[in-house]
Design a protein around this motif. Structure first.
Motif, short mmCIF file in Angstrom:
data_model
loop_
_atom_site.label_atom_id
_atom_site.label_comp_id
_atom_site.label_asym_id
_atom_site.label_seq_id
_atom_site.Cartn_x
_atom_site.Cartn_y
_atom_site.Cartn_z
N UNK A 1 -85.13 6.92 -84.59
CA UNK A 1 -86.04 7.22 -83.83
C UNK A 1 -86.44 8.60 -83.52
N UNK A 2 -85.30 9.48 -83.39
CA UNK A 2 -85.56 10.77 -83.28
C UNK A 2 -86.09 11.47 -84.53
N UNK A 3 -85.71 11.00 -85.87
CA UNK A 3 -86.12 11.70 -87.06
C UNK A 3 -87.82 11.15 -86.98
N UNK A 4 -88.07 9.64 -86.64
CA UNK A 4 -89.42 9.38 -87.01
C UNK A 4 -90.29 10.10 -85.88
N UNK A 5 -89.70 10.33 -84.69
CA UNK A 5 -90.72 10.75 -83.61
C UNK A 5 -90.91 12.43 -83.89
N UNK A 6 -89.93 13.18 -84.54
CA UNK A 6 -90.12 14.40 -84.88
C UNK A 6 -91.02 14.51 -86.05
N UNK A 7 -90.95 13.76 -86.96
CA UNK A 7 -92.08 13.59 -88.10
C UNK A 7 -93.32 13.44 -87.76
N UNK A 8 -93.50 12.25 -86.76
CA UNK A 8 -94.90 12.05 -86.08
C UNK A 8 -95.34 13.16 -85.39
N UNK A 9 -94.73 13.76 -84.72
CA UNK A 9 -94.89 15.02 -83.88
C UNK A 9 -95.63 16.41 -84.74
N UNK A 10 -95.06 16.44 -85.92
CA UNK A 10 -95.38 17.55 -86.69
C UNK A 10 -96.53 16.81 -87.55
N UNK A 11 -96.74 15.64 -87.94
CA UNK A 11 -97.67 15.08 -88.35
C UNK A 11 -99.20 15.43 -87.66
N UNK A 12 -98.67 15.07 -86.02
CA UNK A 12 -99.91 15.18 -85.35
C UNK A 12 -100.31 16.43 -84.99
N UNK A 13 -99.42 17.46 -85.32
CA UNK A 13 -99.72 18.81 -85.07
C UNK A 13 -100.63 19.33 -86.61
N UNK A 14 -100.11 18.96 -87.77
CA UNK A 14 -100.88 19.11 -88.80
C UNK A 14 -102.41 18.52 -88.88
N UNK A 15 -102.25 17.53 -88.42
CA UNK A 15 -103.71 16.70 -88.55
C UNK A 15 -104.79 17.38 -87.37
N UNK A 16 -104.16 17.79 -86.32
CA UNK A 16 -105.01 18.60 -85.27
C UNK A 16 -105.54 19.94 -85.99
N UNK A 17 -104.80 20.52 -86.75
CA UNK A 17 -104.97 21.87 -87.44
C UNK A 17 -105.70 21.75 -88.42
N UNK A 18 -105.66 20.25 -89.16
CA UNK A 18 -106.66 20.04 -90.38
C UNK A 18 -108.08 19.87 -89.73
N UNK A 19 -108.15 19.10 -88.57
CA UNK A 19 -109.35 18.83 -88.00
C UNK A 19 -110.07 20.13 -87.43
N UNK A 20 -109.20 21.17 -86.78
CA UNK A 20 -109.63 22.33 -86.41
C UNK A 20 -110.35 23.24 -87.36
N UNK A 21 -109.90 23.21 -88.78
CA UNK A 21 -110.33 24.11 -89.86
C UNK A 21 -111.80 23.32 -90.30
N UNK A 22 -111.79 22.40 -90.03
CA UNK A 22 -113.33 21.71 -90.12
C UNK A 22 -114.16 21.70 -89.26
N UNK A 23 -113.99 22.23 -87.99
CA UNK A 23 -114.74 22.22 -86.78
C UNK A 23 -115.59 23.31 -86.61
N UNK A 24 -115.51 24.38 -87.37
CA UNK A 24 -116.47 25.47 -87.37
C UNK A 24 -116.88 26.04 -88.83
N UNK A 25 -118.16 26.34 -88.90
CA UNK A 25 -118.77 26.72 -90.12
C UNK A 25 -117.73 28.03 -91.04
N UNK A 26 -117.38 28.70 -89.92
CA UNK A 26 -116.67 30.04 -90.49
C UNK A 26 -115.34 29.59 -91.22
N UNK A 27 -114.68 28.60 -90.62
CA UNK A 27 -113.48 28.19 -91.37
C UNK A 27 -113.67 27.45 -92.77
N UNK A 28 -114.88 26.86 -92.66
CA UNK A 28 -115.36 26.21 -94.02
C UNK A 28 -115.82 27.22 -95.07
#
Length: 317
Positions: free
Chosen positions: A27-54
């Motif tokens: 549970x700890x390993x899966x929870x940690x991995x899912x948390x990191x996946x969430x952070x990465x996914x949010x940053x991926x979305x952030x980098x497509x949210x503004x034209x300057x990033x693209x």
């Protein structure tokens, strides 16, 4: 009967304790991995949210790095869950998962090398930076990185087909799916070691040369020292991240060294190595750039804590 009863109770207690420990660690390993996946996914979305990033080469390369790291984490978490839940899959689907994991494995070191060159040009040749690192040239560099890694996977596929014609391999796996279960022949180990050493040596030299070049230019009076200092910090972080990713390539060696100490100890070592060597190095980009970069930080924090979504809902009301 009275002599055997305590032994049965002790054995049952140890098995129950082992099951509890495995469940908690899973549970700890899966929870940690899912948390990191969430952070990465949010940053991926952030980098497509503004034209300057693209449209900025630096952020385009960062997006490619994050995409490869996230894809690698997804395949590794899936393999971990299959092993933790004791789900045995067929040989062919296991091959696909392992090859996908290997396909995204070396994208990060090569992308870090290109990002280091970009920082070197930005500091040492600022007037030529916009001409050298255009959107098109950055896309070409990314395509070359993926093509180079595709050739690596293609060679492995041909080697695997060759081994299958020479050695009988049971297509029904009797243990959990892993790279060791698929690439068990010594020829794969030698090939992967040679490839990894070549890639990491080239990436390390590129980052260190870029660092030395920026450090020399930073001493001159005509250079923007604040920009040069930030570039040096970024290059140093790239080198640390590269070292951690290089360490993850010794995952198989570490597990093999503990193969004779008992299955419970092996599982403990596997869980610790999984988080520290396979997951942690792949989330450093999100943690570094999401907090360090002044342009990304406010947008990243807004999406990370769902402030953007909540503001949209309040506006609708």
């Amino acid at each position: 009967m009275s002599v055997l009863q305590p032994e049965v109770n002790i054995t049952a207690g140890l098995q129950y304790q082992g099951s509890q420990e495995k469940a908690l660690v899973g549970v700890l390993c899966t929870g940690t991995s899912c948390s990191f996946l969430y952070i990465n996914s949010v940053l991926l979305f952030t980098l497509r949210s503004k034209p300057v990033f693209c449209e900025t080469s630096r952020y385009i390369l960062l997006y490619n790095l994050l995409f490869a790291d996230t894809a690698h984490m997804v395949t590794n978490v899936l393999l971990f869950l299959l092993a933790a839940l004791k789900i045995i899959i067929a040989y062919i689907p296991c091959c696909v998962l392992v090859l996908l994991s290997g396909f995204t494995d070396i994208i990060s070191p090569l992308t870090l090398a290109v990002m280091s060159v970009e920082r070197y040009v930005a500091v040492c040749h600022p007037l030529r930076h916009s001409a050298i690192f255009t959107t098109r040239s950055t896309g070409t560099a990314i395509a070359l990185v993926w093509a180079y890694n595709f050739i690596y996977i293609l060679v492995q596929v041909f080697m695997l087909l060759y081994v299958l014609t020479k050695i009988y391999i049971d297509l029904h796996l009797y243990d959990f799916c892993s790279k060791e279960a698929i690439f068990s022949a010594p020829i794969f180990t030698k090939f992967q070691q040679t490839y990894h050493v070549t890639v990491f040596f080239a990436a390390s030299v590129t980052i260190m040369v870029s660092y030395i070049g920026v450090a020399i230019v930073a001493k001159s009076a005509s250079t923007d020292r604040a920009s040069a200092r930030k570039a040096l910090q970024t290059l140093l972080l790239h080198l640390i991240q590269l070292s951690l990713i290089l360490t993850s390539t010794f995952f198989t060696t570490i597990i093999a060294a503990y193969a004779t100490v008992g299955r419970l100890t092996l599982i403990r070592v596997y869980n610790v190595c999984f988080v520290c060597l396979n997951i942690l190095p792949r989330c450093l980009s999100a943690l570094i750039y999401g907090i360090k970069d002044q342009n990304i930080r406010p947008v990243f924090m807004k999406y990370l804590f769902c402030q953007g979504r909540s503001s949209v809902i309040l506006n609708k009301k």
